[in-house]
Design a protein around this motif. Structure first.
Motif, PDB file in Angstrom:
ATOM      1  N   LYS A  94       0.538  -1.414   0.320  1.00  0.00           N
ATOM      2  CA  LYS A  94      -0.136   0.167   0.189  1.00  0.00           C
ATOM      3  C   LYS A  94       0.974   0.581   0.133  1.00  0.00           C
ATOM      4  O   LYS A  94       2.032   1.285   0.563  1.00  0.00           O
ATOM      5  CB  LYS A  94      -0.476  -0.035   1.119  1.00  0.00           C
ATOM      6  CG  LYS A  94      -2.097  -0.806   1.815  1.00  0.00           C
ATOM      7  CD  LYS A  94      -2.582  -0.723   2.679  1.00  0.00           C
ATOM      8  CE  LYS A  94      -3.479  -2.677   3.029  1.00  0.00           C
ATOM      9  NZ  LYS A  94      -4.243  -2.926   3.964  1.00  0.00           N
ATOM     10  N   ALA A  95       0.655   2.461  -0.689  1.00  0.00           N
ATOM     11  CA  ALA A  95       1.014   3.782  -0.623  1.00  0.00           C
ATOM     12  C   ALA A  95       0.038   4.483   0.709  1.00  0.00           C
ATOM     13  O   ALA A  95      -0.521   3.747   1.063  1.00  0.00           O
ATOM     14  CB  ALA A  95       0.971   4.495  -2.091  1.00  0.00           C
ATOM     15  N   VAL A  96       0.620   4.879   0.604  1.00  0.00           N
ATOM     16  CA  VAL A  96      -0.251   6.276   2.026  1.00  0.00           C
ATOM     17  C   VAL A  96      -1.281   6.501   2.169  1.00  0.00           C
ATOM     18  O   VAL A  96      -2.162   7.210   2.151  1.00  0.00           O
ATOM     19  CB  VAL A  96       0.679   7.363   2.128  1.00  0.00           C
ATOM     20  CG1 VAL A  96       1.296   8.392   1.629  1.00  0.00           C
ATOM     21  CG2 VAL A  96       0.216   8.222   3.071  1.00  0.00           C
ATOM     22  N   TRP A  97      -1.393   6.750   0.778  1.00  0.00           N
ATOM     23  CA  TRP A  97      -3.301   7.455   0.658  1.00  0.00           C
ATOM     24  C   TRP A  97      -3.640   6.154   0.056  1.00  0.00           C
ATOM     25  O   TRP A  97      -5.104   6.341  -0.039  1.00  0.00           O
ATOM     26  CB  TRP A  97      -3.051   8.013  -1.258  1.00  0.00           C
ATOM     27  CG  TRP A  97      -2.262   7.377  -2.747  1.00  0.00           C
ATOM     28  CD1 TRP A  97      -2.630   6.328  -3.089  1.00  0.00           C
ATOM     29  CD2 TRP A  97      -0.576   7.647  -2.573  1.00  0.00           C
ATOM     30  NE1 TRP A  97      -1.289   6.193  -4.346  1.00  0.00           N
ATOM     31  CE2 TRP A  97      -0.735   6.536  -3.701  1.00  0.00           C
ATOM     32  CE3 TRP A  97       0.456   8.548  -2.421  1.00  0.00           C
ATOM     33  CZ2 TRP A  97       0.602   6.902  -4.205  1.00  0.00           C
ATOM     34  CZ3 TRP A  97       0.931   8.412  -3.174  1.00  0.00           C
ATOM     35  CH2 TRP A  97       1.979   7.994  -4.312  1.00  0.00           C
ATOM     36  N   ASN A  98      -3.156   4.901   0.069  1.00  0.00           N
ATOM     37  CA  ASN A  98      -4.908   3.720   0.009  1.00  0.00           C
ATOM     38  C   ASN A  98      -4.867   3.680   1.567  1.00  0.00           C
ATOM     39  O   ASN A  98      -5.998   3.285   1.425  1.00  0.00           O
ATOM     40  CB  ASN A  98      -3.512   2.572  -1.014  1.00  0.00           C
ATOM     41  CG  ASN A  98      -2.943   2.302  -2.254  1.00  0.00           C
ATOM     42  OD1 ASN A  98      -1.971   3.104  -1.850  1.00  0.00           O
ATOM     43  ND2 ASN A  98      -4.026   2.986  -2.476  1.00  0.00           N
ATOM     44  N   ILE A  99      -3.672   3.684   2.587  1.00  0.00           N
ATOM     45  CA  ILE A  99      -3.882   3.254   3.726  1.00  0.00           C
ATOM     46  C   ILE A  99      -4.639   4.331   4.069  1.00  0.00           C
ATOM     47  O   ILE A  99      -5.802   4.162   4.990  1.00  0.00           O
ATOM     48  CB  ILE A  99      -2.226   3.368   5.093  1.00  0.00           C
ATOM     49  CG1 ILE A  99      -1.662   2.252   3.858  1.00  0.00           C
ATOM     50  CG2 ILE A  99      -2.705   3.595   6.057  1.00  0.00           C
ATOM     51  CD1 ILE A  99      -0.337   2.573   4.849  1.00  0.00           C
ATOM     52  N   LEU A 100      -4.364   5.956   4.243  1.00  0.00           N
ATOM     53  CA  LEU A 100      -5.097   6.773   4.577  1.00  0.00           C
ATOM     54  C   LEU A 100      -7.093   6.550   3.570  1.00  0.00           C
ATOM     55  O   LEU A 100      -8.067   7.263   4.623  1.00  0.00           O
ATOM     56  CB  LEU A 100      -5.089   8.474   3.495  1.00  0.00           C
ATOM     57  CG  LEU A 100      -3.786   8.802   4.376  1.00  0.00           C
ATOM     58  CD1 LEU A 100      -3.361  10.008   3.695  1.00  0.00           C
ATOM     59  CD2 LEU A 100      -3.601   9.779   5.423  1.00  0.00           C
ATOM     60  N   ASN A 101      -6.927   5.694   3.003  1.00  0.00           N
ATOM     61  CA  ASN A 101      -7.765   5.715   1.713  1.00  0.00           C
ATOM     62  C   ASN A 101      -9.454   4.517   3.238  1.00  0.00           C
ATOM     63  O   ASN A 101     -10.187   4.458   3.006  1.00  0.00           O
ATOM     64  CB  ASN A 101      -8.250   4.922   0.547  1.00  0.00           C
ATOM     65  CG  ASN A 101      -8.748   4.871  -0.233  1.00  0.00           C
ATOM     66  OD1 ASN A 101      -9.294   6.198  -0.912  1.00  0.00           O
ATOM     67  ND2 ASN A 101      -9.399   3.551  -0.868  1.00  0.00           N
ATOM     68  N   GLN A 102      -8.274   3.598   3.832  1.00  0.00           N
ATOM     69  CA  GLN A 102      -8.672   2.597   4.467  1.00  0.00           C
ATOM     70  C   GLN A 102      -9.511   3.740   6.036  1.00  0.00           C
ATOM     71  O   GLN A 102     -10.156   3.592   6.661  1.00  0.00           O
ATOM     72  CB  GLN A 102      -8.033   2.100   5.261  1.00  0.00           C
ATOM     73  CG  GLN A 102      -7.622   1.016   3.767  1.00  0.00           C
ATOM     74  CD  GLN A 102      -7.141   0.085   3.904  1.00  0.00           C
ATOM     75  OE1 GLN A 102      -5.249   0.305   4.605  1.00  0.00           O
ATOM     76  NE2 GLN A 102      -6.851  -1.263   3.984  1.00  0.00           N
ATOM     77  N   THR A 103      -8.934   5.059   6.270  1.00  0.00           N
ATOM     78  CA  THR A 103      -9.319   5.877   6.937  1.00  0.00           C
ATOM     79  C   THR A 103      -9.972   6.871   7.223  1.00  0.00           C
ATOM     80  O   THR A 103     -10.584   7.698   7.974  1.00  0.00           O
ATOM     81  CB  THR A 103      -8.303   6.238   8.291  1.00  0.00           C
ATOM     82  OG1 THR A 103      -6.898   7.205   7.385  1.00  0.00           O
ATOM     83  CG2 THR A 103      -6.901   4.886   8.509  1.00  0.00           C
ATOM     84  N   GLY A 104     -11.016   6.928   5.908  1.00  0.00           N
ATOM     85  CA  GLY A 104     -11.597   7.914   5.276  1.00  0.00           C
ATOM     86  C   GLY A 104     -11.365   9.354   5.262  1.00  0.00           C
ATOM     87  O   GLY A 104     -12.554  10.204   5.175  1.00  0.00           O
TER      88      GLY A 104
END
Length: 275
Positions: A94-104
């Motif tokens: 995951k890139a940081v934006w994928n991780i942020l995607n999961q946190t809304g």
């Protein structure tokens, strides 16, 4: 109601403190100077081998290549028939934006290398194929599939691309004051300069449009310009090197300093969209 903190990550490929410091001292990069005065700065180490797609994927993922899967500029084609440019599909973490995607959180990602084909995410992703000039001046052929997520924005954002042949001489003059002296039938350096300027303008245009019109929590904007300006014109940056012809030095000696000033001006514009 407290506003959510927002984060903007701006990548300048191959930016060099050795070039930046004299410009800062001369007051010619005021926006970077302001950031440095109000924050933290330093000389960061890199990873070996120094291959941009690998490095920028490490920045985006926090992992080294053996984990994230992007090893260089090219990769075998899926059917084994040859080799093609590196694509996002090889990234395994995951890139940081994928991780942020999961946190809304909502992300804007522009030009990151590699980011083609653009991946679905909560926000907008403009791939690193967006700013490659295509078509004749005044034409705007449709963006190739995979250049943008969501695809519904492709028509409006595609119109922001700049074709090098649309740049007026006055824009080239900023970088090469004596550009009229160049014999363009023999010397193609102004053509390559125009291409780099146009690509940089395209990245900046789409980034500022998204920052102004889209809600976002995280924005990642990548400029390859300084790397390309450097490959083409660093050898003419003062002082003149023994192997550089005086005539070439005279014409092209200002390109690099102007490239950095130009990036500082764009930085100022980006910061106007931050809080």
């Amino acid at each position: 109601l407290m506003a959510k903190p927002r984060v903007m990550l701006i990548g300048w490929d191959a930016a060099d403190w050795k070039v930046i410091r004299p410009l800062l001292d001369a007051g010619q990069m005021p926006h970077l100077a302001r950031l440095m005065a109000g924050g933290v700065h330093g000389n960061i180490a890199t990873l070996a081998p120094v291959l941009s797609p690998m490095l920028w994927t490490s920045i985006a993922t926090g992992k080294r290549a053996y984990k994230h899967g992007i090893h260089g500029f090219s990769e075998p084609l899926p059917d084994g028939s040859g080799v093609g440019p590196i694509s996002l599909l090889s990234r395994q973490t995951k890139a940081v934006w994928n991780i942020l995607n999961q946190t809304g959180h909502r992300s804007l990602v522009v030009g990151w290398w590699p980011s083609h084909p653009a991946e679905p995410l909560n926000g907008v992703m403009v791939s690193n194929h967006f700013h490659q000039p295509v078509g004749r001046p005044g034409e705007n052929p449709p963006l190739p599939p995979g250049t943008l997520h969501p695809p519904a924005l492709a028509k409006s954002l595609g119109e922001l691309r700049v074709n090098p042949m649309e740049l007026s001489g006055e824009f080239i003059r900023i970088f090469v004051p004596d550009y009229e002296r160049v014999d363009q039938t023999k010397d193609k350096r102004l053509h390559s300069l125009g291409k780099i300027i146009a690509e940089t303008m395209s990245v900046h245009a789409v980034a500022t449009e998204l920052l102004a019109t889209q809600p976002w929590d995280f924005a990642a904007i990548y400029f390859c310009g300084l790397d390309h300006f450097g490959h083409g014109f660093m050898s003419y940056h003062p002082p003149r090197l023994p192997h550089v012809a005086p005539a070439d030095f005279e014409i092209y000696q200002h390109v690099i300093a102007h490239a950095y000033r130009y990036h500082d001006a764009m930085l100022g514009e980006l910061l106007s969209h931050a809080d």
